[in-house]
Design a protein around this motif. Sequence first.
Motif, mmCIF file in Angstrom:
data_model
loop_
_atom_site.group_PDB
_atom_site.id
_atom_site.type_symbol
_atom_site.label_atom_id
_atom_site.label_comp_id
_atom_site.label_asym_id
_atom_site.label_seq_id
_atom_site.Cartn_x
_atom_site.Cartn_y
_atom_site.Cartn_z
ATOM 1 N N THR A 104 0.904 -1.074 0.003
ATOM 2 C CA THR A 104 -0.133 -0.041 0.087
ATOM 3 C C THR A 104 0.896 1.213 0.000
ATOM 4 O OG1 THR A 104 -0.157 -0.038 2.275
ATOM 5 C CG2 THR A 104 -1.805 -1.269 1.309
ATOM 6 N N LEU A 135 -3.238 -4.691 -4.688
ATOM 7 C CA LEU A 135 -3.976 -3.545 -4.312
ATOM 8 C C LEU A 135 -5.440 -4.116 -4.739
ATOM 9 C CD1 LEU A 135 -2.118 -0.411 -4.778
ATOM 10 C CD2 LEU A 135 -2.950 -1.173 -2.807
ATOM 11 N N GLU A 156 -8.062 0.953 -7.054
ATOM 12 C CA GLU A 156 -6.656 0.395 -7.268
ATOM 13 C C GLU A 156 -6.001 1.555 -8.375
ATOM 14 O OE1 GLU A 156 -4.197 -3.441 -9.142
ATOM 15 O OE2 GLU A 156 -6.454 -3.019 -9.715
#
Length: 244
Positions: free
Chosen positions: A2, A74, A167
């Motif tokens: 992340t 993600l 994403e």
Amino acid sequence: MTAGVDWAQPWFVPWAGPGRLAEAALAAGRSTAEALAAAGPAPVRFVPQEALPAGTPYERFVHETGCCPVRPGLHDFFNGIVWLGLPRTKRRLNQLQAQQIAAHGVGGARGPVRDAITVLDENGALLQAPPPLWDALLARDWRRLFVELRPRWAQARLLVVGHALLEKLAAPRKDLTAHVWREPCPAAEPAQADAWLAGRCTAQALAAKPFTPLPVLGVPGWWAPNENFSFYDDSLVFRPRRGP
């Protein structure tokens, strides 16, 4: 995983609560499935991708077992975050997917209902906005929407609900486009929008393709480059409406 996610960005702010909790769990060494489970209650149990038997349709597996397979990365991270924020909607979409698979199978074309579910689930968004903004959006009158009516965006809220779009927004680019549900959402926050959207997700409504495109980084206040109004002159992104 992340590292590119800035929770202060307007498209991520509504998801920052569970997102930061899951991110902290990842940083502590937990798997993606474990991190999502640590971020809050969900109507599914997050499990590793390996739990999905070979040849079993993902949607049917989720519906029949209550388990949501998760891969690192993600894409599935944000899918899990949306499960946490929109549990009724995600459960309803999964139910409809399973019904369509049971009725028509998984081979060949998915059909209009499954296609629409995919559009909403991957790239959907909800908009709370004054009527003039809606009129301009549906007409795809981008200059009016983003320039002439720019002050009215202070009264608007856009909620990105598509996990694939979330994403992609980790690395913003001008052409990212949401498919907005073609009806004003009364409250564009996950907890308030969930029951509203779940109630509208019927096979009949979805088959009618109830979406309109919105280049999300054109939203005033969302991205610094759109402060220069020449930003909206790009006809490859801000395309005029065709036909009636």
